[in-house]
Scaffold this motif. Structure first.
Motif, PDB file in Angstrom:
ATOM      1  N   ASP A  61       0.821  -1.210   0.000  1.00 27.62           N
ATOM      2  CA  ASP A  61       0.000   0.000   0.000  1.00 27.62           C
ATOM      3  C   ASP A  61       0.855   1.261   0.000  1.00 27.62           C
ATOM      4  O   ASP A  61       0.553   2.238  -0.682  1.00 27.62           O
ATOM      5  CB  ASP A  61      -0.911   0.024   1.234  1.00 27.62           C
ATOM      6  N   LYS A  62       1.908   1.236   0.795  1.00 30.50           N
ATOM      7  CA  LYS A  62       2.697   2.455   0.946  1.00 30.50           C
ATOM      8  C   LYS A  62       4.106   2.117   1.404  1.00 30.50           C
ATOM      9  O   LYS A  62       4.298   1.375   2.359  1.00 30.50           O
ATOM     10  CB  LYS A  62       2.035   3.386   1.972  1.00 30.50           C
ATOM     11  N   ARG A  63       5.094   2.669   0.687  1.00 29.71           N
ATOM     12  CA  ARG A  63       6.487   2.500   1.098  1.00 29.71           C
ATOM     13  C   ARG A  63       6.876   3.689   1.973  1.00 29.71           C
ATOM     14  O   ARG A  63       6.734   4.847   1.582  1.00 29.71           O
ATOM     15  CB  ARG A  63       7.405   2.402  -0.112  1.00 29.71           C
ATOM     16  N   ILE A  64       7.364   3.384   3.148  1.00 31.45           N
ATOM     17  CA  ILE A  64       7.676   4.425   4.119  1.00 31.45           C
ATOM     18  C   ILE A  64       8.880   5.258   3.686  1.00 31.45           C
ATOM     19  O   ILE A  64       9.023   6.424   4.045  1.00 31.45           O
ATOM     20  CB  ILE A  64       7.942   3.797   5.506  1.00 31.45           C
ATOM     21  N   ASP A  65       9.757   4.650   2.868  1.00 28.83           N
ATOM     22  CA  ASP A  65      11.024   5.309   2.542  1.00 28.83           C
ATOM     23  C   ASP A  65      10.928   6.236   1.328  1.00 28.83           C
ATOM     24  O   ASP A  65      11.944   6.645   0.773  1.00 28.83           O
ATOM     25  CB  ASP A  65      12.118   4.261   2.296  1.00 28.83           C
ATOM     26  N   TYR A  66       9.706   6.576   0.880  1.00 30.54           N
ATOM     27  CA  TYR A  66       9.584   7.469  -0.270  1.00 30.54           C
ATOM     28  C   TYR A  66      10.086   8.865   0.076  1.00 30.54           C
ATOM     29  O   TYR A  66       9.741   9.424   1.116  1.00 30.54           O
ATOM     30  CB  TYR A  66       8.124   7.558  -0.729  1.00 30.54           C
ATOM     31  N   LYS A  67      10.921   9.399  -0.812  1.00 30.75           N
ATOM     32  CA  LYS A  67      11.428  10.762  -0.635  1.00 30.75           C
ATOM     33  C   LYS A  67      10.858  11.627  -1.757  1.00 30.75           C
ATOM     34  O   LYS A  67      10.865  11.227  -2.919  1.00 30.75           O
ATOM     35  CB  LYS A  67      12.956  10.771  -0.679  1.00 30.75           C
ATOM     36  N   PRO A  68      10.342  12.796  -1.421  1.00 30.56           N
ATOM     37  CA  PRO A  68       9.743  13.669  -2.443  1.00 30.56           C
ATOM     38  C   PRO A  68      10.702  13.935  -3.599  1.00 30.56           C
ATOM     39  O   PRO A  68      11.896  14.145  -3.406  1.00 30.56           O
ATOM     40  CB  PRO A  68       9.435  14.948  -1.662  1.00 30.56           C
ATOM     41  N   ASP A  69      10.166  13.900  -4.811  1.00 27.16           N
ATOM     42  CA  ASP A  69      10.931  14.138  -6.028  1.00 27.16           C
ATOM     43  C   ASP A  69      10.252  15.292  -6.763  1.00 27.16           C
ATOM     44  O   ASP A  69       9.175  15.121  -7.343  1.00 27.16           O
ATOM     45  CB  ASP A  69      10.940  12.864  -6.875  1.00 27.16           C
ATOM     46  N   ALA A  70      10.872  16.455  -6.729  1.00 23.00           N
ATOM     47  CA  ALA A  70      10.249  17.659  -7.285  1.00 23.00           C
ATOM     48  C   ALA A  70       9.948  17.501  -8.773  1.00 23.00           C
ATOM     49  O   ALA A  70       8.887  17.917  -9.253  1.00 23.00           O
ATOM     50  CB  ALA A  70      11.144  18.873  -7.046  1.00 23.00           C
ATOM     51  N   ASP A  71      10.875  16.889  -9.513  1.00 21.99           N
ATOM     52  CA  ASP A  71      10.660  16.714 -10.953  1.00 21.99           C
ATOM     53  C   ASP A  71       9.473  15.791 -11.218  1.00 21.99           C
ATOM     54  O   ASP A  71       8.666  16.040 -12.121  1.00 21.99           O
ATOM     55  CB  ASP A  71      11.919  16.140 -11.607  1.00 21.99           C
ATOM     56  N   PHE A  72       9.381  14.730 -10.427  1.00 26.82           N
ATOM     57  CA  PHE A  72       8.277  13.792 -10.621  1.00 26.82           C
ATOM     58  C   PHE A  72       6.947  14.443 -10.252  1.00 26.82           C
ATOM     59  O   PHE A  72       5.932  14.222 -10.925  1.00 26.82           O
ATOM     60  CB  PHE A  72       8.503  12.527  -9.787  1.00 26.82           C
ATOM     61  N   GLU A  73       6.946  15.239  -9.196  1.00 25.55           N
ATOM     62  CA  GLU A  73       5.717  15.935  -8.809  1.00 25.55           C
ATOM     63  C   GLU A  73       5.264  16.875  -9.925  1.00 25.55           C
ATOM     64  O   GLU A  73       4.071  16.960 -10.237  1.00 25.55           O
ATOM     65  CB  GLU A  73       5.939  16.727  -7.515  1.00 25.55           C
ATOM     66  N   GLU A  74       6.210  17.555 -10.532  1.00 26.51           N
ATOM     67  CA  GLU A  74       5.869  18.454 -11.636  1.00 26.51           C
ATOM     68  C   GLU A  74       5.316  17.663 -12.816  1.00 26.51           C
ATOM     69  O   GLU A  74       4.368  18.086 -13.488  1.00 26.51           O
ATOM     70  CB  GLU A  74       7.111  19.241 -12.058  1.00 26.51           C
ATOM     71  N   TYR A  75       5.901  16.473 -13.047  1.00 27.05           N
ATOM     72  CA  TYR A  75       5.428  15.631 -14.145  1.00 27.05           C
ATOM     73  C   TYR A  75       3.995  15.156 -13.889  1.00 27.05           C
ATOM     74  O   TYR A  75       3.149  15.184 -14.792  1.00 27.05           O
ATOM     75  CB  TYR A  75       6.349  14.424 -14.317  1.00 27.05           C
ATOM     76  N   LEU A  76       3.719  14.720 -12.659  1.00 22.64           N
ATOM     77  CA  LEU A  76       2.360  14.271 -12.330  1.00 22.64           C
ATOM     78  C   LEU A  76       1.348  15.386 -12.578  1.00 22.64           C
ATOM     79  O   LEU A  76       0.258  15.146 -13.119  1.00 22.64           O
ATOM     80  CB  LEU A  76       2.288  13.815 -10.871  1.00 22.64           C
ATOM     81  N   ASN A  77       1.706  16.590 -12.191  1.00 16.81           N
ATOM     82  CA  ASN A  77       0.807  17.728 -12.393  1.00 16.81           C
ATOM     83  C   ASN A  77       0.619  18.027 -13.875  1.00 16.81           C
ATOM     84  O   ASN A  77      -0.484  18.352 -14.324  1.00 16.81           O
ATOM     85  CB  ASN A  77       1.337  18.957 -11.663  1.00 16.81           C
ATOM     86  N   SER A  78       1.703  17.918 -14.633  1.00 16.79           N
ATOM     87  CA  SER A  78       1.608  18.208 -16.070  1.00 16.79           C
ATOM     88  C   SER A  78       0.728  17.184 -16.779  1.00 16.79           C
ATOM     89  O   SER A  78       0.074  17.498 -17.775  1.00 16.79           O
ATOM     90  CB  SER A  78       3.001  18.228 -16.702  1.00 16.79           C
ATOM     91  N   GLN A  79       0.700  15.959 -16.257  1.00 14.49           N
ATOM     92  CA  GLN A  79      -0.146  14.917 -16.838  1.00 14.49           C
ATOM     93  C   GLN A  79      -1.612  15.070 -16.431  1.00 14.49           C
ATOM     94  O   GLN A  79      -2.494  14.488 -17.047  1.00 14.49           O
ATOM     95  CB  GLN A  79       0.355  13.538 -16.410  1.00 14.49           C
ATOM     96  N   GLY A  80      -1.851  15.833 -15.381  1.00 17.22           N
ATOM     97  CA  GLY A  80      -3.225  16.021 -14.928  1.00 17.22           C
ATOM     98  C   GLY A  80      -3.769  14.861 -14.120  1.00 17.22           C
ATOM     99  O   GLY A  80      -4.982  14.627 -14.095  1.00 17.22           O
TER     100      GLY A  80
END
Length: 691
Positions: free
Chosen positions: A112-131
């Motif tokens: 369900d969820k990996r505790i060790d996820y570290k925020p990735d600014a580029d990936f966050e921007e990509y997710l937003n660009s994809q809508g």
């Protein structure tokens, strides 16, 4: 002094030891308490369709601690690779009131969820660009942390969520095996027989899937994990990632593993692995997908009759993908599939009178019919969004099960290094929360076998499909006793028994709760008359003879020339009563017809027609009759009209045309509680309705 000093030293030493022990104990306690928080790398759950999954003290063969079912949640501390190639999780979970450690195979679980996820600014921007909606993002972040090379594409297909769900709820389009839990099976009209408690078989032992299961299967957010994500993988052939090693992994232990089947084609001999690779190249379809399809249709042991080559009447023909295999025309699914295989079509290598011709030709068909026409993922092959109304399979969970095999076709190193592209649907007006898989089981039957009131008759007569009833009692009746029983003995009925009545309307609700938790309400409306009601309201005073002339007659009844309605007729008037108020002129004559155009006698009601003819027999005027309060057109104002207006106010159904006009008893142009009250007072004998 010396002895005192020694004693003091001993005491100090003892205190020091105690302090050290307390400190160490505290440290140890802190270490134990923090072990969970410091070591957990992920959280997961047992897949919802799994039962009796073993949790062991060590991987593979360790002593069994307990067994758990679908939905069971746990913490993951470590991923353990075993000699068999299966990954096991070292987990922590609540057991018998304490937090316990153990091991569980990853094969039947979901992270369900990996505790060790570290925020990735580029990936966050990509997710937003994809809508991608926010409800998709957390799962995609987890996948990105584990497989940073994977590419997730939001497919905004423009489809409204409700429309897509309705489209899949069409009977026969989305099926589930009859052995599934009851909450997975539909009880909609035509899908379940309430009296026998049997589901309607739509394809052998397969039945219609419930709407809740359809929503679960349609919701892409349920499958954004490292395994089921492959239902969104593009299914086109790609030789750079689809190879013999992957096919060996997929076919290991199946009927295709070291098979002795004759797989020759065009003078060359193939194995299932080399043959499937060739079929993929020829068709443009992923050989992993082809393999998954064959295993889905023919079984891991190859027991499917479509590939035996010995089916009676179709000896020597094969249909590996069960194309055209659905029951119709008096033929079974297998027979129709082999009939299809036996016909000639050079573009698909038919007739499929060898195994390889079926494997290659069927692959070409899949490519032409689905993958090369926009249905290019496992998900879209089941849930067609192209508008063609063409879906490959009716099994509602087929994309989920086939995605598991597809995921197994790739090695861990391939998954980590290859930039897979996943085409993930995003719908308009999706629910805010993920559509969870239904888990309830037990009989869904929540219908009554009978319902009665001691000493009184229900209107209408009881039917298990009718949920609203009513009747009128006199003032002297201050209570009633409701009885009844459920069709299914496992259901619970609440709301039966004795009820005290107040003057006026009393709504009594009876609820049937099925074994699986589904409920059905039945409502009885009891109208208790007021004390000493006047059963015969004062008649309306005779109107003065203010007759107005109309074509062929004159009358003092109310005539609306714009709508061609005539009113002012007393309740329960007969045809002769009405005609007595019509004064024909110059040899004209009038008749009353019913709404079907037949001459009527007896009581006149809303919707009947007053028609007048001249002396030559030609029609000169026609008016529809309105009796205010008579909303059902039987000429009386009673509980049937009361119930009709009530259903309109509840939004269940509403009269139309002249019947709506009659229901508007106070003539204010609205159908509302005022009209409901007017009819109620009339029935109770404490009010009148002006005509």
């Amino acid at each position: 002094m010396k002895s005192v000093y020694k004693c003091s030293v001993k005491r100090i030493a003892a205190l020091a030891v105690m302090v050290c022990m307390l400190v160490l104990a505290g440290l140890a306690f802190t270490s134990v308490v923090n072990t969970k928080a410091e070591s957990v790398i992920a959280q997961g759950h047992v897949n919802y369709d799994v039962t009796n999954l073993r949790i062991r003290k060590s991987p593979v063969t360790g002593e069994i601690i307990t067994t758990v079912d679908g939905g069971f949640k746990f913490d993951i501390y470590e991923e353990v690779n075993t000699d068999s190639g299966t990954v096991w999780y070292s987990i922590g979970f609540s057991y018998d009131g304490s937090y316990t450690r153990g091991y569980v195979t990853s094969s039947y679980t979901t992270i369900d969820k990996r505790i060790d996820y570290k925020p990735d600014a580029d990936f966050e921007e990509y997710l937003n660009s994809q809508g991608f909606p926010d409800s998709y993002k957390d799962s995609l972040r987890q996948l990105h942390a584990q497989y940073p090379n994977w590419v997730f594409v939001a497919d905004h297909n423009g489809k409204d969520w409700s429309d897509v769900v309705d489209n899949q709820n069409v009977i026969g389009r989305s099926l589930i095996h009859g052995s599934a839990v009851s909450s997975w099976k539909s009880v909609a009209d035509g899908c379940y027989d309430w009296e026998s408690g049997e589901y309607t078989g739509l394809d052998g032992s397969w039945v219609q899937a419930s709407s809740a299961l359809v929503e679960y299967a349609l919701d892409p957010r349920n499958f954004l994990n490292a395994t089921n994500i492959f239902m969104f993988e593009n299914l086109a052939f790609d030789g750079s990632v689809q190879d013999a090693d992957g096919l060996e992994s997929m076919t290991d232990g199946t009927f295709m593993d070291n098979s002795s089947h004759d797989l020759s084609y065009n003078g060359r001999s193939y194995t299932y692995i080399t043959g499937l690779l060739y079929a993929g190249q020829e068709s443009g379809v992923s050989p992993y997908h082809l393999t998954s399809r064959i295993l889905q249709e023919q079984g891991y042991d190859g027991h499917g009759s479509s590939i035996s080559g010995t089916q009676s009447g179709y000896s020597g023909y094969y249909n590996y993908y069960n194309i055209g295999a659905s029951p119709s025309g008096g033929y079974t699914a297998v027979q129709n599939g082999l009939r299809y295989a036996s016909k000639s079509d050079s573009s698909l290598l038919r007739p499929w009178n060898t195994r390889m011709k079926s494997i290659i030709g069927g692959a070409i068909f899949i490519g032409k019919s689905y993958i090369n026409k926009g249905q290019d993922t496992l998900y879209y092959e089941k849930f067609d969004m192209t508008g063609r109304g063409h879906q490959y399979m009716t099994n509602i969970l087929a994309p989920r099960s086939e995605s598991v095999k597809s995921a197994q076709g790739y090695s861990d190193s391939n998954k980590e290094s290859i930039s897979f592209v996943f085409k993930i649907p995003v719908y308009e007006n999706m629910p805010e929360n993920v559509c969870a898989i239904p888990t309830g089981d037990g009989s869904p039957n929540n219908r009554l076998k009978n319902l009665y009131v001691d000493g009184w008759s229900l209107t209408p007569t009881f039917s298990l499909y009718t949920t609203e009833y009513s009747f009128i009692v006199d003032y002297e009746t201050s209570s009633v006793n409701i009885g009844g029983s459920a069709l299914d003995s496992s259901a619970n009925v609440s709301g039966l028994g004795k009820y005290e009545l107040s003057v006026g309307s009393n709504d009594i609700k009876i609820t049937v709760t099925a074994a699986n938790g589904d409920t059905q309400d039945y409502t009885i409306t009891v109208v208790r008359q007021d004390k000493a009601p006047d059963p015969t309201p004062d008649p309306e005073p005779d109107k003065p003879d203010n007759s107005v002339s109309y074509p062929g007659f004159s009358t003092n009844l109310s005539v609306d020339e714009s709508t061609k309605y005539i009113s002012g007729i007393s309740v329960s008037s007969s045809v002769s009563d009405v005609l007595d108020k019509i004064k024909n002129q110059e040899g004209a004559y009038s008749k009353v017809l019913n709404k079907n155009g037949n001459e009527k006698d007896g009581t006149v009601g809303t919707g009947d027609i007053l028609i007048t003819y001249n002396s030559s027999g030609n029609e000169v005027s026609r008016y529809e009759i309105i009796i205010y309060g008579d909303a059902n057109g039987d000429g009386d104002i009673d509980l049937f009209d009361f119930a009709l207006i009530k259903r309109a106010l509840l939004g269940i159904s509403e009269p139309s045309g002249i019947y709506w006009k009659a229901a508007d008893c106070n003539k204010d142009g609205e159908l509302d509680l005022f009209d409901f009250a007017v009819v109620k007072r009339y029935i109770l004998g404490i009010g009148n309705i002006s005509q």
